[in-house]
Design a protein around this motif. Sequence first.
Motif, PDB file in Angstrom:
ATOM      1  N   PRO A 186      80.393 -44.952  14.986  1.00 28.96           N
ATOM      2  CA  PRO A 186      80.574 -44.562  16.387  1.00 28.96           C
ATOM      3  C   PRO A 186      79.444 -45.128  17.254  1.00 28.96           C
ATOM      4  N   VAL A 187      79.800 -45.864  18.309  1.00 27.04           N
ATOM      5  CA  VAL A 187      78.800 -46.519  19.148  1.00 27.04           C
ATOM      6  C   VAL A 187      79.031 -46.148  20.613  1.00 27.04           C
ATOM      7  N   GLY A 188      77.931 -45.854  21.338  1.00 26.37           N
ATOM      8  CA  GLY A 188      78.083 -45.587  22.769  1.00 26.37           C
ATOM      9  C   GLY A 188      76.777 -45.148  23.378  1.00 26.37           C
ATOM     10  N   LEU A 235      84.710 -45.566  18.209  1.00 26.74           N
ATOM     11  CA  LEU A 235      84.565 -45.981  16.811  1.00 26.74           C
ATOM     12  C   LEU A 235      84.713 -47.490  16.794  1.00 26.74           C
ATOM     13  N   MET A 236      83.746 -48.166  16.159  1.00 25.80           N
ATOM     14  CA  MET A 236      83.805 -49.622  16.055  1.00 25.80           C
ATOM     15  C   MET A 236      84.028 -49.982  14.595  1.00 25.80           C
ATOM     16  N   LEU A 237      84.854 -50.992  14.372  1.00 28.85           N
ATOM     17  CA  LEU A 237      85.044 -51.528  13.020  1.00 28.85           C
ATOM     18  C   LEU A 237      84.407 -52.917  13.000  1.00 28.85           C
ATOM     19  N   VAL A 238      83.478 -53.110  12.070  1.00 31.64           N
ATOM     20  CA  VAL A 238      82.797 -54.402  11.964  1.00 31.64           C
ATOM     21  C   VAL A 238      83.181 -55.032  10.630  1.00 31.64           C
ATOM     22  N   LYS A 239      83.573 -56.303  10.671  1.00 30.91           N
ATOM     23  CA  LYS A 239      83.916 -56.991   9.410  1.00 30.91           C
ATOM     24  C   LYS A 239      83.031 -58.203   9.252  1.00 30.91           C
ATOM     25  N   LYS A 240      82.608 -58.461   8.008  1.00 23.85           N
ATOM     26  CA  LYS A 240      81.801 -59.658   7.747  1.00 23.85           C
ATOM     27  C   LYS A 240      82.655 -60.660   6.981  1.00 23.85           C
ATOM     28  N   LYS A 241      82.885 -61.816   7.623  1.00 23.29           N
ATOM     29  CA  LYS A 241      83.717 -62.835   6.983  1.00 23.29           C
ATOM     30  C   LYS A 241      83.017 -64.176   7.097  1.00 23.29           C
ATOM     31  N   ASN A 242      82.841 -64.860   5.997  1.00 22.60           N
ATOM     32  CA  ASN A 242      82.090 -66.128   5.951  1.00 22.60           C
ATOM     33  C   ASN A 242      80.735 -65.986   6.644  1.00 22.60           C
ATOM     34  N   GLY A 243      80.101 -64.841   6.438  1.00 23.89           N
ATOM     35  CA  GLY A 243      78.787 -64.589   7.006  1.00 23.89           C
ATOM     36  C   GLY A 243      78.817 -64.215   8.485  1.00 23.89           C
ATOM     37  N   LYS A 244      79.990 -64.282   9.115  1.00 20.43           N
ATOM     38  CA  LYS A 244      80.086 -63.962  10.556  1.00 20.43           C
ATOM     39  C   LYS A 244      80.590 -62.534  10.758  1.00 20.43           C
ATOM     40  N   LEU A 245      80.086 -61.908  11.842  1.00 17.86           N
ATOM     41  CA  LEU A 245      80.490 -60.526  12.111  1.00 17.86           C
ATOM     42  C   LEU A 245      81.566 -60.478  13.182  1.00 17.86           C
ATOM     43  N   ASN A 246      82.576 -59.668  12.915  1.00 13.74           N
ATOM     44  CA  ASN A 246      83.674 -59.518  13.866  1.00 13.74           C
ATOM     45  C   ASN A 246      83.732 -58.041  14.273  1.00 13.74           C
ATOM     46  N   TYR A 247      83.727 -57.764  15.594  1.00 12.81           N
ATOM     47  CA  TYR A 247      83.664 -56.378  16.089  1.00 12.81           C
ATOM     48  C   TYR A 247      84.990 -55.981  16.729  1.00 12.81           C
ATOM     49  N   LYS A 248      85.484 -54.797  16.378  1.00 14.41           N
ATOM     50  CA  LYS A 248      86.719 -54.317  16.997  1.00 14.41           C
ATOM     51  C   LYS A 248      86.536 -52.870  17.436  1.00 14.41           C
ATOM     52  N   LYS A 249      86.889 -52.599  18.713  1.00 14.32           N
ATOM     53  CA  LYS A 249      86.792 -51.228  19.224  1.00 14.32           C
ATOM     54  C   LYS A 249      88.069 -50.489  18.823  1.00 14.32           C
ATOM     55  N   LEU A 250      87.936 -49.304  18.207  1.00 15.61           N
ATOM     56  CA  LEU A 250      89.133 -48.568  17.782  1.00 15.61           C
ATOM     57  C   LEU A 250      89.467 -47.443  18.768  1.00 15.61           C
ATOM     58  N   ILE A 251      88.958 -46.229  18.542  1.00 18.43           N
ATOM     59  CA  ILE A 251      89.338 -45.100  19.409  1.00 18.43           C
ATOM     60  C   ILE A 251      88.091 -44.405  19.983  1.00 18.43           C
ATOM     61  N   PRO A 252      88.223 -43.738  21.141  1.00 20.28           N
ATOM     62  CA  PRO A 252      87.090 -42.961  21.664  1.00 20.28           C
ATOM     63  C   PRO A 252      86.866 -41.707  20.814  1.00 20.28           C
ATOM     64  N   VAL A 253      85.601 -41.361  20.579  1.00 24.13           N
ATOM     65  CA  VAL A 253      85.278 -40.226  19.697  1.00 24.13           C
ATOM     66  C   VAL A 253      84.076 -39.427  20.207  1.00 24.13           C
ATOM     67  N   LEU A 254      83.936 -38.205  19.675  1.00 22.40           N
ATOM     68  CA  LEU A 254      82.749 -37.376  19.933  1.00 22.40           C
ATOM     69  C   LEU A 254      82.001 -37.241  18.611  1.00 22.40           C
ATOM     70  N   PHE A 255      80.711 -37.562  18.606  1.00 24.74           N
ATOM     71  CA  PHE A 255      79.921 -37.457  17.374  1.00 24.74           C
ATOM     72  C   PHE A 255      78.533 -36.934  17.702  1.00 24.74           C
ATOM     73  N   VAL A 256      77.893 -36.255  16.733  1.00 20.81           N
ATOM     74  CA  VAL A 256      76.493 -35.868  16.918  1.00 20.81           C
ATOM     75  C   VAL A 256      75.662 -37.153  16.930  1.00 20.81           C
ATOM     76  N   PRO A 257      74.516 -37.131  17.652  1.00 26.72           N
ATOM     77  CA  PRO A 257      73.732 -38.370  17.750  1.00 26.72           C
ATOM     78  C   PRO A 257      72.997 -38.733  16.463  1.00 26.72           C
ATOM     79  N   PHE A 258      72.809 -40.037  16.273  1.00 29.48           N
ATOM     80  CA  PHE A 258      71.987 -40.597  15.202  1.00 29.48           C
ATOM     81  C   PHE A 258      70.542 -40.335  15.614  1.00 29.48           C
TER      82      PHE A 258
END
Length: 229
Positions: free
Chosen positions: A191-193, A201-224
């Motif tokens: 969860p990023v914000g 919620l962000m989904l990050v994928k690592k393919k051939n050493g490169k990072l691909n970022y995808k935004k999924l759904i809005p969420v409520l989370f306790v802070p890191f």
Amino acid sequence: MKTMTVLLCLICTLSFAQDKFDKKRKRMVDTQLKLRGITDRATLKAMGKVPRHLFMPEAIRNWAYMDGAQPIGEGQTISQPYIVAYMTEALRLRKDDKVLEIGTGSGYQAAVLAEIVDSVYTIEIVEPLGITAAKVLNDLNYDNVYTRIGDGYHGWPEQAPFDAIIVTAAVQTIPPKLLEQLAEGGRMIIPVGQTALHRDLMLVKKKNGKLNYKKLIPVLFVPFTRGKD
Ligand code: SAH
């Protein structure tokens, strides 16, 4: 005779309580997960099996299968069942995966993951929560879950790389060490914000050493939170 009757009553009460939680858990899977579009069989099976109530304080175990996050002490929460399922499904887990979780909390998400993958490494910054979760996981024989108390910002370098990483507390920016510790072909959900009301919620994928970022759904989370470096 009297002792026998008391014993039978006790067994009856215990199995009734067990049955009650089993029924609630089945209903949770049907109404909160399947009806909302969770289809991954391994996720549904795991959440139908893990006794969520045992990861919660005794006084509120009756709320365990309700449709929401619940307090677990120290100002922290166990995530809503749907969010646990959504994050687990999004990771597209395989049986032989090695997974890192940041934010053990109650240990529930770690148990769900442990039903699906080979091994789970989980870090909690709040010591009393980490200790309780480790005990519950141990009592339930989850011997493929490894727990650690500390700041998950740095990941778990000795065990890296990980096929999947799940962060269950909200960050403003993704900790770079976690991206480094993601294996080739690996997936991370986090969860990023910037503020409590604007987090995705962000989904990050690592393919051939490169990072691909995808935004999924809005969420409520306790802070890191951060420990002392
Ligand atoms: N996965 C948990 C949900 C826990 S809520 C469960 O299934 O119950 C998020 C947790 O992240 C809290 O327990 C919080 O203390 C923890 N946390 C926050 N910042 C952290 C950090 N830097 N490192 C490790 N854990 C952290």
